[in-house]
Each structure stands twice: as structure tokens, then as C-alpha cells.
Enzyme design. Sequence first.
Site, PDB file in Angstrom:
ATOM      1  N   CYS A  18       0.757  -1.108   0.060  1.00  0.00           N
ATOM      2  CA  CYS A  18       0.041   0.115  -0.004  1.00  0.00           C
ATOM      3  C   CYS A  18       0.894   1.369   0.080  1.00  0.00           C
ATOM      4  O   CYS A  18       2.140   1.253   0.517  1.00  0.00           O
ATOM      5  CB  CYS A  18      -0.889   0.006   1.099  1.00  0.00           C
ATOM      6  SG  CYS A  18      -0.420   0.746   2.765  1.00  0.00           S
TER       7      CYS A  18
ATOM      8  N   HIS B 196      -4.644   5.011   9.698  1.00  0.00           N
ATOM      9  CA  HIS B 196      -3.701   6.492   9.925  1.00  0.00           C
ATOM     10  C   HIS B 196      -4.886   7.337  10.529  1.00  0.00           C
ATOM     11  O   HIS B 196      -6.229   7.076  10.456  1.00  0.00           O
ATOM     12  CB  HIS B 196      -3.666   7.181   8.496  1.00  0.00           C
ATOM     13  CG  HIS B 196      -4.763   7.142   7.591  1.00  0.00           C
ATOM     14  ND1 HIS B 196      -5.095   5.870   6.790  1.00  0.00           N
ATOM     15  CD2 HIS B 196      -5.560   8.184   7.233  1.00  0.00           C
ATOM     16  CE1 HIS B 196      -5.956   6.460   6.060  1.00  0.00           C
ATOM     17  NE2 HIS B 196      -6.501   7.713   6.123  1.00  0.00           N
TER      18      HIS B 196
HETATM   19  P1  5GP Z   1      -8.351   8.626   4.282  1.00  0.00           P
HETATM   20  O1  5GP Z   1      -9.308   9.167   3.056  1.00  0.00           O
HETATM   21  O2  5GP Z   1      -7.937   7.178   3.602  1.00  0.00           O
HETATM   22  O3  5GP Z   1      -8.779   8.781   5.510  1.00  0.00           O
HETATM   23  O4  5GP Z   1      -7.235   9.575   3.985  1.00  0.00           O
HETATM   24  C1  5GP Z   1      -5.982   9.492   3.009  1.00  0.00           C
HETATM   25  C2  5GP Z   1      -5.234  10.872   3.392  1.00  0.00           C
HETATM   26  O5  5GP Z   1      -3.906  10.243   2.578  1.00  0.00           O
HETATM   27  C3  5GP Z   1      -5.870  11.878   2.639  1.00  0.00           C
HETATM   28  O6  5GP Z   1      -5.870  12.974   3.081  1.00  0.00           O
HETATM   29  C4  5GP Z   1      -4.693  12.000   1.244  1.00  0.00           C
HETATM   30  O7  5GP Z   1      -4.414  13.310   0.922  1.00  0.00           O
HETATM   31  C5  5GP Z   1      -3.514  11.429   1.976  1.00  0.00           C
HETATM   32  N1  5GP Z   1      -2.576  10.827   0.913  1.00  0.00           N
HETATM   33  C6  5GP Z   1      -2.855  10.217   0.028  1.00  0.00           C
HETATM   34  N2  5GP Z   1      -1.620   9.940  -0.768  1.00  0.00           N
HETATM   35  C7  5GP Z   1      -0.643  10.234  -0.099  1.00  0.00           C
HETATM   36  C8  5GP Z   1       0.812  10.422  -0.413  1.00  0.00           C
HETATM   37  O8  5GP Z   1       1.254   9.941  -1.134  1.00  0.00           O
HETATM   38  N3  5GP Z   1       1.455  11.086   0.492  1.00  0.00           N
HETATM   39  C9  5GP Z   1       0.981  12.039   1.455  1.00  0.00           C
HETATM   40  N4  5GP Z   1       1.941  12.723   2.313  1.00  0.00           N
HETATM   41  N5  5GP Z   1      -0.599  11.888   1.868  1.00  0.00           N
HETATM   42  C10 5GP Z   1      -1.301  11.133   1.049  1.00  0.00           C
HETATM   43 ZN    ZN Z   2       0.617  -0.548   4.396  1.00  0.00          ZN
END
Ligand code: 5GP
Ligand code: ZN
Length: 111
Positions: free
Chosen positions: A2, A95
Site C-alpha cells: 500500500c 492512519h
Molecule cells: P483517508 O481518506 O484514507 O482517511 O485519507 C487518506 C489521506 O492520505 C488523504 O488525506 C490524502 O490526502 C493522503 N495521501 C494520499 N496519498 C498520499 C501521499 O502519497 N502522501 C501523503 N503525504 N499523503 C497522502
Molecule cells: Zn500499508
Amino acid sequence: MCIFCKIVNKEIPNNTVLENEEFLCFHDINPACKIHVLIIPKAHYDSFDVTPPSVMKGLTAFTHQVAEKLGVKQSGYRLITNIGNDGGQEVPHLHFHLLAGERVGRLVGEK
Ligand code: 5GP
Ligand code: ZN
């Protein structure tokens, strides 16, 4: 593997806030407010729902350190973890979002 595992393995660069052997905190690539960081265990768990309480204990202590380092203990902050489809989870690696630096809205991330 991932995307967050790739970040842990340094295959994808990140802007690190704090790190120890088990946990990593880095800035979200698409911040939703002035301070928006992500806090993860380095080990992969799909979401909060399958994360052992022992890991959450360490993550809690680490999150306290992150809040200290960001200087937001006094002003406050919000923690969010999205779980699965209806929770709006996009990255399937546990996260916590830590949002701070301004008064965040009642809800973050409208439909
Ligand atoms: P979720 O929607 O899964 O709770 O949040 C995923 C978060 O990961 C989003 O806020 C998105 O902006 C962040 N994100 C996705 N890909 C990357 C990445 O490659 N680097 C960083 N620093 N953040 C990421
Ligand atoms: Zn992972």
C-alpha cells in the site's frame, strides 16, 4: 504494497514530523486545514477496526508527542480515523488525521 507502506519504506518521499521505530507522522499531501498530518503505525493494519489494542496504546503515546511537537496542545486539535467504505477511507493502512492550526469545522470532508 500500500501507499503508506511505500512511504514507510521510503519508496515514496514524505514530509516527516516525527518518527520512531514503530510509528511515523508526516504532513498530508492535500491538507484540509492549516495543520494536517497523518499518524500511522509502520506495520500495516487495514484500518482501526483490525488494529490490536496494544498497537493503539503505543499510537496514543506517539500522538501525544506529535501534538507536543506541533505546539497544538494548548490550542487544540482534532483526530479522525476513517474506516472502510462508509467511513470514507481511501488509503487502506490505519492512519489518524490530526487537524489543527485553526478552528476546524463541525464536520470535515463533506460528501
Ligand atoms: P483517508 O481518506 O484514507 O482517511 O485519507 C487518506 C489521506 O492520505 C488523504 O488525506 C490524502 O490526502 C493522503 N495521501 C494520499 N496519498 C498520499 C501521499 O502519497 N502522501 C501523503 N503525504 N499523503 C497522502
Ligand atoms: Zn500499508
